[in-house]
Enzyme design. Structure first.
Site, PDB file in Angstrom:
ATOM      1  N   HIS A 153     -12.930 -12.468 -11.146  1.00 52.71           N
ATOM      2  CA  HIS A 153     -13.757 -12.696 -12.255  1.00 52.71           C
ATOM      3  C   HIS A 153     -13.516 -13.908 -13.123  1.00 52.71           C
ATOM      4  CE1 HIS A 153     -17.554 -11.732 -14.661  1.00 52.71           C
ATOM      5  NE2 HIS A 153     -16.482 -12.020 -15.861  1.00 52.71           N
ATOM      6  N   TYR A 211     -11.519 -16.962 -10.584  1.00 50.08           N
ATOM      7  CA  TYR A 211     -11.986 -17.678  -9.387  1.00 50.08           C
ATOM      8  C   TYR A 211     -11.224 -17.866  -8.231  1.00 50.08           C
ATOM      9  CZ  TYR A 211     -15.639 -18.391 -13.267  1.00 50.08           C
ATOM     10  OH  TYR A 211     -16.541 -18.160 -14.347  1.00 50.08           O
ATOM     11  N   GLU A 228     -24.784 -16.937 -17.128  1.00 45.41           N
ATOM     12  CA  GLU A 228     -23.588 -16.084 -16.685  1.00 45.41           C
ATOM     13  C   GLU A 228     -24.216 -14.694 -16.353  1.00 45.41           C
ATOM     14  OE1 GLU A 228     -19.498 -16.070 -18.578  1.00 45.41           O
ATOM     15  OE2 GLU A 228     -20.560 -14.308 -19.689  1.00 45.41           O
ATOM     16  N   SER A 229     -23.514 -14.135 -15.134  1.00 45.17           N
ATOM     17  CA  SER A 229     -24.180 -12.729 -14.800  1.00 45.17           C
ATOM     18  C   SER A 229     -23.368 -11.616 -15.454  1.00 45.17           C
ATOM     19  CB  SER A 229     -23.443 -12.721 -13.079  1.00 45.17           C
ATOM     20  OG  SER A 229     -22.080 -12.574 -13.253  1.00 45.17           O
ATOM     21  N   HIS A 230     -24.133 -10.504 -15.340  1.00 47.87           N
ATOM     22  CA  HIS A 230     -23.841  -9.084 -15.814  1.00 47.87           C
ATOM     23  C   HIS A 230     -24.348  -8.191 -15.035  1.00 47.87           C
ATOM     24  CE1 HIS A 230     -21.672  -7.507 -19.914  1.00 47.87           C
ATOM     25  NE2 HIS A 230     -21.010  -8.250 -19.135  1.00 47.87           N
ATOM     26  N   ASN A 231     -23.983  -8.397 -13.666  1.00 51.80           N
ATOM     27  CA  ASN A 231     -24.451  -7.613 -12.455  1.00 51.80           C
ATOM     28  C   ASN A 231     -23.877  -6.032 -12.335  1.00 51.80           C
ATOM     29  OD1 ASN A 231     -25.749 -10.126 -12.008  1.00 51.80           O
ATOM     30  ND2 ASN A 231     -24.354 -10.388 -10.370  1.00 51.80           N
ATOM     31  N   HIS A 232     -22.746  -5.869 -12.389  1.00 56.40           N
ATOM     32  CA  HIS A 232     -22.084  -4.734 -12.102  1.00 56.40           C
ATOM     33  C   HIS A 232     -22.509  -3.807 -13.380  1.00 56.40           C
ATOM     34  CE1 HIS A 232     -20.000  -7.230  -9.118  1.00 56.40           C
ATOM     35  NE2 HIS A 232     -20.002  -6.143  -8.517  1.00 56.40           N
ATOM     36  N   ARG A 278     -22.716 -16.068 -27.250  1.00 56.52           N
ATOM     37  CA  ARG A 278     -21.362 -16.401 -27.565  1.00 56.52           C
ATOM     38  C   ARG A 278     -20.796 -17.676 -26.988  1.00 56.52           C
ATOM     39  NH1 ARG A 278     -21.106 -10.926 -27.954  1.00 56.52           N
ATOM     40  NH2 ARG A 278     -19.761 -10.638 -26.064  1.00 56.52           N
ATOM     41  N   ASP A 299     -14.691 -17.195 -27.854  1.00 56.69           N
ATOM     42  CA  ASP A 299     -15.448 -15.928 -27.761  1.00 56.69           C
ATOM     43  C   ASP A 299     -14.439 -14.971 -26.836  1.00 56.69           C
ATOM     44  OD1 ASP A 299     -16.463 -17.042 -25.261  1.00 56.69           O
ATOM     45  OD2 ASP A 299     -17.402 -14.962 -25.304  1.00 56.69           O
ATOM     46  N   SER A 335     -20.213 -14.550  -9.387  1.00 60.40           N
ATOM     47  CA  SER A 335     -20.259 -13.116  -9.187  1.00 60.40           C
ATOM     48  C   SER A 335     -20.054 -12.813  -7.790  1.00 60.40           C
ATOM     49  CB  SER A 335     -21.360 -12.649 -10.058  1.00 60.40           C
ATOM     50  OG  SER A 335     -21.420 -11.358  -9.656  1.00 60.40           O
TER      51      SER A 335
END
Lengths: 735, 210
Positions: free
Chosen positions: A49, A52, A93-97, A116, A268, A532
């Site tokens: 994460h 990369y 941006e991902s927030h999959n999990h 942010r 941030d 991701s």
């Protein structure tokens, strides 16, 4: 994972997600066994994460520059010149999990995190979008996840007062155990007031602002770097909890501080919280940083250094500040009732030194932490050749197929979702969700309009990743073009399965190759993005399911005058013209999937030169004032596109006979690329200009009435279309 | 809201801070939409006790004009400057869509540029917009002409008697859930909300001239 201090060894490193080789490198860098806190810092910084490590070699091949690009990838978000001394700053941006484990908070904090990334650069956020992928509607879990994600996106975005103006949604069984939540924020800043993250000035204070630190989200970045197993729900404590009102205060306080000259650098605290922000800021600036954790505002008692360094508590920022401005800055944060604490200072050591309760808990050289981070060129497997799609018959007829497609999960009206997002707050939304191919927001105190879209057709990517990657970029470019905007740049959110599997890595590499080809052909560079990986679910029987490869593209374009933006709604007593070449490509089409239940064949081919030519023509026609509505053709093909324009405008159309040489169902539902529908008062002029530009153009019919009249004479009323179009979401969600 | 006020009046509205305990000389106090204090308690409940609300109450008691939209309306009911309360929408979901409002009377500064019975479009964007009051209160405010706007056609949030906005007894305090300020420019899709702001500005200009 226990937060007790345990003996640090290779076994513990493995639990933290580091391989034996990676742990070996760590030992070489440190020259000793690391402390528990140091191991934690290495493990998050070297997680997929944050580092990369599997994707970097491929990301480097993407084009990232253009005369209008001010900052490409590497900052918190991408920055492009939109004219008049202003810049648009944006990222997805991902927030999959987290969103699978706890849909509401996962989605909400996804929105908070991307906001942010944008305001940390000095931009006032002006719009949010989101690209969502859910499991099959038949899966009993899907309803719960849709409900939580939509409430979470709305709950956060509505409260911070940033309009949510667009996005996309797909359903597919490959997302059953791993939904995708990709959030995008767009902000506007003055070009001479853009803030970067590289720390500078030995001795300068390091300031913590925002919410207090708690034990939430510890090791979230590591969680996002591993596949899900049957114990996923047990990871709920690693999900962060958002407070959108504090975010609102933080936006206002930061922008107020940014109007002064106090800030040297700002970032941030996102994934890996205090660790990544401090390491990245000091590392980019080539300085060292000393942190005193006793000064960190804490929500809970008895937190260890490890917990504070790895907490992903939300709504926090780290600022390097001019020492003579510290009290001025403190007064601003006091006014907004936010925590403000000097927690350290910059040094010339090139090391991060973390002290807590009189002890040095971590002392790590920054250069090797970044430079010797793992980097993998993972093996890729070539994709198997696609079996050609043979002839397919039409079992249901045009009329029934249209009604089925217009109501199918991937095409049905998203109003049920949009209606839970405040799309008009701020009073600058020119084109709301569903009204145009791209959302349009006006830039305050100017005539400028920003056009915004998110796009990807995962079934194309799964069938042919190179073509699908290119198609996602092209689709975004077309959607911006179809409102009249000049496409400027994209942000990408690359959602794939386990990169350690050669077939997944092959998909990733091919998709990037295709994206790069499209970006170059269209002068449409990548300025920010997020990767991701490990989006797969392990079933109790040990088998794994990967998601459809989903490189979601967020596109941004600009209109010199927002009033020139057009929508998709048909106007009465005009004419509909089809621009671009129709060959009846049914491979991987929605028609094939929804009517025949087959996900087969090659996706429609792309001709990047034709895309450019057709799009540039359409844009010039729109800005020249000859077009009253425009819609690019994508999912479902020509007749679905016509029906969408008719429903949006509340105006019907009488359609002429289809093009000869193509069977009617292939003509009406094929998904040939590079095509646009134009509603025009003067079709002869447009068709003649297109012909001179070497573009196929064809009159489809005259608008008017309240139904779609097919060449056979059969009329499908707008009311019937609307009923079919609006049934899906309420039937799934409101039962 | 600031844009709508600026466009209608040609002047920059004065921004007030929640911790202020005095008001400058003003024609109108506007409580705009938003999520005051996050609305983690009842919507508007915390803001109703902000220091600024003391002078706002005094201003209203002296016959000053006060407009509250969305969260501003919720704050005015929590502060008991307007009757009733705003409960969670009947469908239990946030609703962001256009609605149609019917003007109940046009002899107020807020509605003077409409005709009674006029129907106009306004975006709504709220989770707690379900207007509620006991039957006696509803009868009373209807009888005394304190209903400002009703939802025409679909009553999206389940409001009692389709009430979308109300007046104080002296007709000088007005609150409503939908957002006329987000529809004051053809570019944003229409000017349906403009009569509210034009009417207010005209009445203040006339008042100043007298």
């Amino acid at each position: 994972m226990s937060t007790q201090h345990r003996t640090v060894d290779q076994a513990l490193a493995r639990e933290f997600g580091l391989t034996a080789d990676e742990y070996g490198t760590l030992l070489t860098i440190m020259g000793r066994t690391p402390s528990f806190t140091e191991l934690g810092i290495f493990s998050v910084m070297w997680s997929e994460h944050c580092s990369y490590k599997s994707s970097r070699v491929w990301l480097k091949t993407l084009p990232t520059t253009a005369p209008w690009v001010i900052h490409g990838p590497g900052e918190n978000a991408g920055v492009v010149d939109i004219g008049q001394g202003l810049a648009a700053i944006f990222k997805m941006e991902s927030h999959n999990h987290p969103s699978f484990i706890e849909p509401y908070q996962g989605a909400a904090t996804g929105v908070g995190g991307i906001l942010r990334d944008v305001f940390t650069m000095g931009a006032r956020p002006v719009a949010n979008l989101n690209a969502l992928r859910f499991g099959s509607p038949e899966n009993p879990n899907t309803r719960r996840i849709v409900d939580g994600v939509v409430r979470g996106v709305g709950g956060y975005g509505n409260c911070v007062g940033v309009p949510t103006v667009g996005g996309e949604i797909n359903f597919h069984s490959s997302y059953d155990g791993n939904p995708l939540v990709n959030a995008m924020t767009v902000g506007v800043a003055r070009q001479d007031r853009i803030f970067l993250s590289a720390a500078a000035g030995v001795g300068n204070p390091v300031v913590y602002v925002g919410s207090k630190t708690g034990r939430d989200g510890i090791h979230g970045a590591t969680m996002a770097s591993a596949e899900f197993d049957e114990d996923a729900q047990a990871k709920r404590p690693t999900v962060q909890v958002g407070d959108p009102f504090v975010e609102k205060l933080l936006i206002e306080a930061c922008l107020e501080l940014m109007a002064t000259d106090a800030i040297v650098a700002i970032q941030d605290m996102g994934a890996a919280g205090l660790t990544s922000s401090s390491v990245e800021m000091a590392g980019k600036g080539g300085v060292g940083i000393d942190l005193d954790l006793d000064s960190v505002p804490q929500r809970e008692r008895g937190m260890t250094a490890y917990e504070m360094m790895l907490s992903e508590s939300q709504e926090r920022m780290l600022i390097v500040i001019r020492p003579d401005r510290t009290e001025q800055a403190r007064a601003i944060f006091d006014k907004w009732e936010l925590d403000f604490a000097v927690i350290g200072h910059l040094t010339d050591t090139g090391r991060i030194v973390v002290r807590h309760q009189g002890r040095v808990e971590a002392d790590i050289p920054l250069a090797p932490l970044a430079d010797e981070a793992p980097l993998y060129r993972r093996p890729t497997a070539p994709r198997p050749a696609l079996a050609p799609l043979g002839p397919v018959h039409d079992p249901v007829g045009i009329e029934q197929a249209l009604v089925t497609l217009i109501g199918c999960p991937d095409v049905a009206s998203r109003a049920w979702v949009w209606n839970q997002y405040d799309s008009t707050v701020g009073g600058l939304t020119v084109r709301r969700p569903g009204a145009a191919d791209a959302a349009v927001v006006k830039v305050e105190n100017t005539e400028l309009g920003l056009a915004l879209t998110t796009d990807c057709t995962p079934r194309y990517v799964a069938a042919d990743a190179r073509l699908g990657g290119a198609q996602a970029v092209v689709e975004a470019w077309r959607n911006l073009t179809a409102v009249g905007a000049r496409p400027l740049a994209i942000t990408d959110n690359l959602n794939f399965g386990n990169p350690e599997k050669p077939d997944v890595m092959g998909q990733f590499a091919d998709a990037i190759t295709g994206m790069g080809e499209a970006c170059r052909a269209l002068d449409f560079p990548v300025v920010s993005g997020n990767v991701s990986l490990y989006n797969e679910t392990r079933a109790p029987d040990g088998s794994t399911v990967s998601i459809l490869p989903t490189p979601a593209i967020g596109g941004l374009g600009v209109l010199e005058n927002a009033a020139q933006a057009i929508g998709i709604g048909l106007r009465p007593d005009q004419f509909l013209v089809l621009l671009g070449k129709t060959e009846g490509a049914l491979g991987q089409s929605l028609w094939l999937r929804e009517i025949h239940g087959r996900e087969e064949g090659a996706p429609p081919p792309l001709d990047l030169a034709a895309e450019r030519r057709n799009g540039d023509f359409v844009r010039a026609e729109i800005l020249g004032g000859s077009v009253s509505a425009c819609h690019d053709l994508s999912d479902g093909g020509l007749l679905v596109g016509i029906a969408e324009m008719a429903m949006a405008g509340g105006v019907g159309i009488r359609l002429d006979v289809p093009q000869s040489g193509i069977s009617p169902h292939a003509y009406w539902f094929g998904e040939d690329q590079g095509r646009y529908l134009l509603c025009v008062p003067d079709p002869d002029g447009v068709i003649e200009r297109a012909r001179r530009a070497g573009i196929e153009a064809r009159l489809l019919g005259e608008t008017g009435g309240d139904g779609l009249t097919l060449p056979s004479g059969a009329t499908i009323s707008l009311a019937r279309l609307r009923t079919a179009h609006h049934a899906f979401f309420p039937a799934l969600m409101d039962r | 809201m600031a844009i709508a006020l600026r466009n209608a009046s040609g002047r920059e509205p004065v921004m007030l801070w929640h911790r202020q305990d005095t008001l400058p000389e003003l024609d109108l106090v506007v409580l705009p939409g938003g999520f005051s204090h996050g609305d983690y308690l009842r919507s508007g409940a915390m803001a109703a006790h902000a220091p600024i609300m003391g002078p706002v109450r005094d201003f209203a008691a002296r016959g000053g004009y006060v407009l509250g939209v969305c969260n501003g309306f919720q704050i005015l009911t929590e502060a008991q400057l307007l009757p009733g309360a705003l409960l969670r929408n009947a469908g239990m979901r946030f609703l962001s869509q256009d609605c149609r409002l019917r003007v109940e009377r046009n002899d107020t500064v807020f509605t003077r540029n409409w005709q009674a019975g006029d129907v106009f479009r306004a975006p709504m964007a709220h989770g707690d917009g379900n207007y509620a009051a006991d039957a006696d209160t509803l009868d009373r405010i209807e009888g005394e002409g304190q209903v400002a706007f009703r939802y025409e056609g679909e009553n999206h949030n389940g409001s009692a008697r389709a009430i979308a906005g109300v007046f104080s007894a002296n007709l000088r305090v007005c609150g409503l859930m939908p957002h006329p300020e987000d529809l004051v420019d053809p570019l944003m899709g229409g000017t349906d909300g403009k009569p509210l702001f034009d009417g207010l500005v005209e009445s203040f200009v006339q008042g100043a001239a007298q």
